[in-house]
Design a protein around this motif. Sequence first.
Motif, mmCIF file in Angstrom:
data_model
loop_
_atom_site.group_PDB
_atom_site.id
_atom_site.type_symbol
_atom_site.label_atom_id
_atom_site.label_comp_id
_atom_site.label_asym_id
_atom_site.label_seq_id
_atom_site.Cartn_x
_atom_site.Cartn_y
_atom_site.Cartn_z
ATOM 1 N N ASP A 89 13.993 14.863 -20.520
ATOM 2 C CA ASP A 89 13.334 13.865 -19.692
ATOM 3 C C ASP A 89 14.190 13.573 -18.452
ATOM 4 O OD1 ASP A 89 10.815 12.315 -19.753
ATOM 5 O OD2 ASP A 89 12.135 10.573 -19.647
ATOM 6 N N VAL A 90 13.899 12.494 -17.738
ATOM 7 C CA VAL A 90 14.515 12.290 -16.416
ATOM 8 C C VAL A 90 15.943 11.766 -16.500
ATOM 9 C CG1 VAL A 90 12.308 11.905 -15.280
ATOM 10 C CG2 VAL A 90 13.534 9.959 -16.252
ATOM 11 N N HIS A 91 16.391 11.314 -17.657
ATOM 12 C CA HIS A 91 17.742 10.771 -17.780
ATOM 13 C C HIS A 91 18.720 11.761 -18.405
ATOM 14 C CE1 HIS A 91 16.221 6.787 -16.761
ATOM 15 N NE2 HIS A 91 15.273 6.953 -17.657
ATOM 16 N N GLU A 154 8.953 16.330 -12.791
ATOM 17 C CA GLU A 154 9.380 15.629 -14.001
ATOM 18 C C GLU A 154 9.293 14.118 -13.793
ATOM 19 O OE1 GLU A 154 10.468 15.798 -17.927
ATOM 20 O OE2 GLU A 154 10.730 17.609 -16.706
ATOM 21 N N PRO A 156 9.208 10.073 -15.992
ATOM 22 C CA PRO A 156 9.702 9.438 -17.218
ATOM 23 C C PRO A 156 8.626 9.384 -18.292
ATOM 24 C CG PRO A 156 9.292 7.788 -15.520
ATOM 25 C CD PRO A 156 9.124 9.118 -14.868
ATOM 26 N N GLY A 157 8.996 9.742 -19.507
ATOM 27 C CA GLY A 157 8.051 9.680 -20.614
ATOM 28 C C GLY A 157 7.242 10.958 -20.760
ATOM 29 N N ASN A 160 1.898 10.623 -17.394
ATOM 30 C CA ASN A 160 2.000 9.928 -16.110
ATOM 31 C C ASN A 160 1.013 10.577 -15.161
ATOM 32 O OD1 ASN A 160 3.206 9.282 -13.302
ATOM 33 N ND2 ASN A 160 4.489 8.067 -14.666
ATOM 34 N N GLU A 172 7.216 19.268 -14.985
ATOM 35 C CA GLU A 172 7.219 18.354 -16.123
ATOM 36 C C GLU A 172 7.277 19.113 -17.445
ATOM 37 O OE1 GLU A 172 6.941 15.553 -18.968
ATOM 38 O OE2 GLU A 172 7.549 15.259 -16.879
ATOM 39 N N ASP A 207 11.809 4.794 -12.407
ATOM 40 C CA ASP A 207 12.677 5.012 -13.568
ATOM 41 C C ASP A 207 13.287 6.402 -13.490
ATOM 42 O OD1 ASP A 207 13.930 4.848 -16.020
ATOM 43 O OD2 ASP A 207 12.129 5.322 -17.176
ATOM 44 N N GLY A 208 14.624 6.475 -13.442
ATOM 45 C CA GLY A 208 15.304 7.759 -13.471
ATOM 46 C C GLY A 208 15.834 8.242 -12.136
ATOM 47 N N THR A 435 0.694 5.572 -17.535
ATOM 48 C CA THR A 435 2.132 5.816 -17.449
ATOM 49 C C THR A 435 2.717 5.745 -18.858
ATOM 50 O OG1 THR A 435 2.542 3.451 -17.050
ATOM 51 C CG2 THR A 435 2.350 4.864 -15.112
ATOM 52 N N HIS A 437 5.979 4.007 -19.460
ATOM 53 C CA HIS A 437 7.189 3.210 -19.265
ATOM 54 C C HIS A 437 7.422 2.327 -20.488
ATOM 55 C CE1 HIS A 437 7.369 4.686 -15.239
ATOM 56 N NE2 HIS A 437 6.292 4.045 -14.827
#
Length: 613
Positions: A89-91, A154, A156-157, A160, A172, A207-208, A435, A437
């Motif tokens: 994921d994005v983190h 990409e 978050p989650g 989206n 993604e 986010d990210g 989304t 989130h």
Amino acid sequence: MTQHQGAFLNQHHGAFLNKDGTTHFALWAPDARTVALELGKGDLVHNLYKDHDGWYKATIECAAGTAYRYLINNELHVPDPAARRQLDDVHGWSCVVDQAYPWKTVTWHGRPWHEAIIYELHVGALGGFSKVEEMLPTLAELGITAIELMPLNEFPGERNWGYDGVLLFAPESSYGTPEQLKSLIDSAHALDMMVIVDVVYNHFGPDGNYLGQYAKHFFRTDIKTGWGDAIDFRQQPVRDFFIENALMWILDYRVDGLRIDAAHAIKDKNFLLELSERVRGAVLPSRHVHLVLENEDNAASLLTNGFDAQWNDDGHNVLHHLLTNEHEGYYADFADSPTTKLARCLSEGFIYQGEYTPRGRLRGEISKDLPPTAFVLFLQNHDQVGNRAFGERLIQLADPDALKAAVGLLLLCPMIPLLFMGEEWGCKKPFLFFTDHHDDLAKAVCEGRRKEFESFAKFNDPEMREKIPNPNELATFTQSIPEQHDEEEHSEWREFYKGLIALRHTEIIPRLKGAKSAGVNILEDRALVASWMMGDGQLLRIYINLSIFPVHVTPSWNKARLIFSHQVLSAEYAQGILTPGSILVCIEEDARATEEDITIESLEEPAFALATS
């Protein structure tokens, strides 16, 4: 060196695999004291060296498939903002990618823009890259010549819209792998179908996005947008970041075009000009690459400076009002004299060309000298459906005959038509804003979504606003998945669209290059006839009546060939009457004919026969 190789070697951002088994890493982090590279999920750490321009770089022995991330100032772990693939994921961890791919369509050079019949779709809602690839033969059989993929970056989650992306170079991961995306594109090209990717260069998702923590000049605090600080396109590394992203899609993924989301939110117009120049310079002259804008500013000047077309929101908005009588929000700018506004759209492209809108905004530039193909027309798209509180489609809002008349106008007028997934078979499932989130951000997104509708009369009541679907609930996403059943109504709509698209292929596209408006005559309120001199010298006329009353017309069909009609009864047709919710399209073989030459008897058998009862 080929043009492709030259463009590749001039890229700076990201991790690039070399032929000798090493990988070159580069991160623009001018505000970082130190940057280290972690490889293999923490097994190896390499310090990167900073040059005078704020770049941290290193070339390290590293194979494709290796996980990596950056460590900023010995405390902040971040993914590569230009990662070509993301594992967590994005983190989380980025992944070194080998861009080599065994393309089957090695001789593909695209299609000319005037041949575009676009089908916009959301990859996630349709099940991912492989599922979309399975759909392609059905879309080709329908007559679609281009698919437009909503943003692939990409996010978050697991779900989206795509417009909350923060890692723009990484497809993604929940949609599939880069190789699966390339397979989709390869299969589309094998079916003679273009692929357009929707890209977001005006903001990052909430986010990210870690860029501001080590490259604060990526953003400018003096300009605010609806998404926070504006991106600072005055910085060349920032400009390069987005242009290299465009080049990645065009060169590495071999897509045929880009749709630039919300270009009006990019305050530095020189960036857009540089982007188009560098994209055009990176491909061979024989290759067709198309750049399309979404731009509320109606900046016609960009359409003569490197960009092929713009989404014509004006055209959509006035047609939506005529079909539904909705007049709140941005439809307020189109509710007054809508027939006159539609006439201007069909004859000149934009409706607002420098005038003030009823809501007090100065908007637009003169567009009457642009060709019709500079405008992408649509009745529905992700925005105009998904930005509704309950995501209703037009089939649930409009009279079916008036809607079919508008579809006829969409697919047979010289503007470039765009369909939204499912509309061609009469999908009634909503397309909602969704989304994935969590925690405080999820709550803020839900509250913000519901607050957007406070000014609409229907949602003055807080209890009514509470009924607006929560974007973060899984059900909001699953409700947005178009599901087709073998119902008679679905087949009827699909055959209707298929017949019109076939007519566009045979009657409109071959005459489209060089087409220009020959004027529009308003017949009555909500009824008009629009004419275009086509590139072969023949005259296309479209009569349409979106009112609830019959309209008397003086036919102008001398030596004409009727190619399509809907809701026009033969007896009334002979009397020159357009019934409510009707359309009639004809081509005059000899465009020099005058009104005095016209006789009904000269009409040949239409491709779509007139109704007899």
